[in-house]
Scaffold this motif. Structure first.
Motif, short mmCIF file in Angstrom:
data_model
loop_
_atom_site.label_atom_id
_atom_site.label_comp_id
_atom_site.label_asym_id
_atom_site.label_seq_id
_atom_site.Cartn_x
_atom_site.Cartn_y
_atom_site.Cartn_z
N TYR A 214 10.22 -10.24 -2.22
CA TYR A 214 11.21 -11.14 -1.63
C TYR A 214 12.25 -11.41 -2.70
O TYR A 214 11.93 -11.83 -3.80
CB TYR A 214 10.50 -12.39 -1.15
N PRO B 118 15.28 -13.62 -3.24
CA PRO B 118 16.10 -14.72 -2.72
C PRO B 118 17.54 -14.62 -3.20
O PRO B 118 17.81 -14.20 -4.32
CB PRO B 118 15.43 -15.98 -3.27
N VAL C 37 6.32 -20.70 0.04
CA VAL C 37 7.40 -20.63 1.02
C VAL C 37 6.76 -20.66 2.41
O VAL C 37 5.56 -20.47 2.55
CB VAL C 37 8.26 -19.36 0.86
N ASP D 167 12.51 -21.31 2.30
CA ASP D 167 12.19 -21.49 0.88
C ASP D 167 12.68 -22.87 0.44
O ASP D 167 13.88 -23.13 0.47
CB ASP D 167 12.87 -20.39 0.08
N CYS E 72 7.03 -27.44 -4.52
CA CYS E 72 7.22 -26.50 -3.41
C CYS E 72 6.09 -26.59 -2.40
O CYS E 72 6.33 -26.51 -1.19
CB CYS E 72 7.38 -25.07 -3.92
N HIS F 103 4.87 -19.86 -6.35
CA HIS F 103 5.82 -20.55 -5.49
C HIS F 103 5.38 -20.43 -4.04
O HIS F 103 4.99 -19.35 -3.59
CB HIS F 103 7.21 -19.93 -5.66
N CYS G 157 6.64 -27.52 1.42
CA CYS G 157 6.29 -26.57 2.47
C CYS G 157 5.40 -27.22 3.54
O CYS G 157 5.50 -26.86 4.72
CB CYS G 157 5.61 -25.35 1.88
N ILE H 22 12.53 -16.58 5.85
CA ILE H 22 11.77 -17.34 4.87
C ILE H 22 12.42 -18.70 4.70
O ILE H 22 13.62 -18.79 4.42
CB ILE H 22 11.73 -16.60 3.50
#
Length: 177
Positions: free
Chosen positions: A155, A157, A125, A141, A26, A123, A30, A139
């Motif tokens: 948050y 998801p 984002v 993600d 991630c 994680h 990102c 967001i």
């Protein structure tokens, strides 16, 4: 070149986004999302290139624990995305700074955590849009896809999972300068 997909939110703001390749990439994903939205183009790099670049800085990405925000900040600076890391312990201050500092071509890299099988999992984002007064957040993600949410610093998801995770922002953010 990494092929990005585009996402247009309900306010007609268009973002470039990307789906991470593995469960622990991630952070590198990102970095690609950040670069693409700052420069409005698909990045030449891929996750492997970001991971390789990460090794040039302290606390590099590794396949067991993933990435660390200060390392990713150094990677982003090297990728021509000037940024600074800030940490907020007060949720109101976090919301206010996201609102003040996130704008078109100025996304923020944010770190969140959730509990999985009694273990805390981190994680990354990208926050593409922030409006604290209206409580509206976009967001990007890399695991769950783009999300339009309310309620930051938590948050939720939208996923296909019967029990979707609840992510909580830690307050660690890399703001684009």
């Amino acid at each position: 070149m990494t092929s990005m997909t585009t996402y247009t939110d309900r306010h007609r703001r268009t973002y470039r986004t990307y789906k991470q390749k593995t469960q622990v990439t991630c952070g590198p994903a990102c970095c690609l999302i950040m670069w693409a939205n700052v420069h409005q183009a698909d990045p030449i790099a891929d996750e492997g290139g970001v991971i390789a670049l990460s090794r040039a800085f302290p606390k590099p990405w590794n396949p067991h624990t993933g990435a660390e925000i200060n390392n990713l900040s150094a990677v982003l600076r090297n990728m021509a995305v000037p940024n600074e890391v800030a940490t907020y312990t007060d949720r109101g201050a976090l919301r206010a700074e996201l609102d003040r500092r996130v704008a078109f071509r100025k996304p923020a890299l944010a770190f969140a955590e959730w509990e999985v099988d009694a273990a805390v999992v981190g994680h990354f984002v990208v926050v593409g849009f922030a409006n604290a007064r209206a409580d509206e957040w976009t967001i990007l993600d890399p695991l769950h896809g783009p999300q339009e949410v309310t309620g930051i610093p938590a948050y939720y998801p939208i996923t296909d999972d019967p029990e979707p995770p609840v992510l909580r922002f830690t307050g660690a953010v890399a703001f684009t300068l």
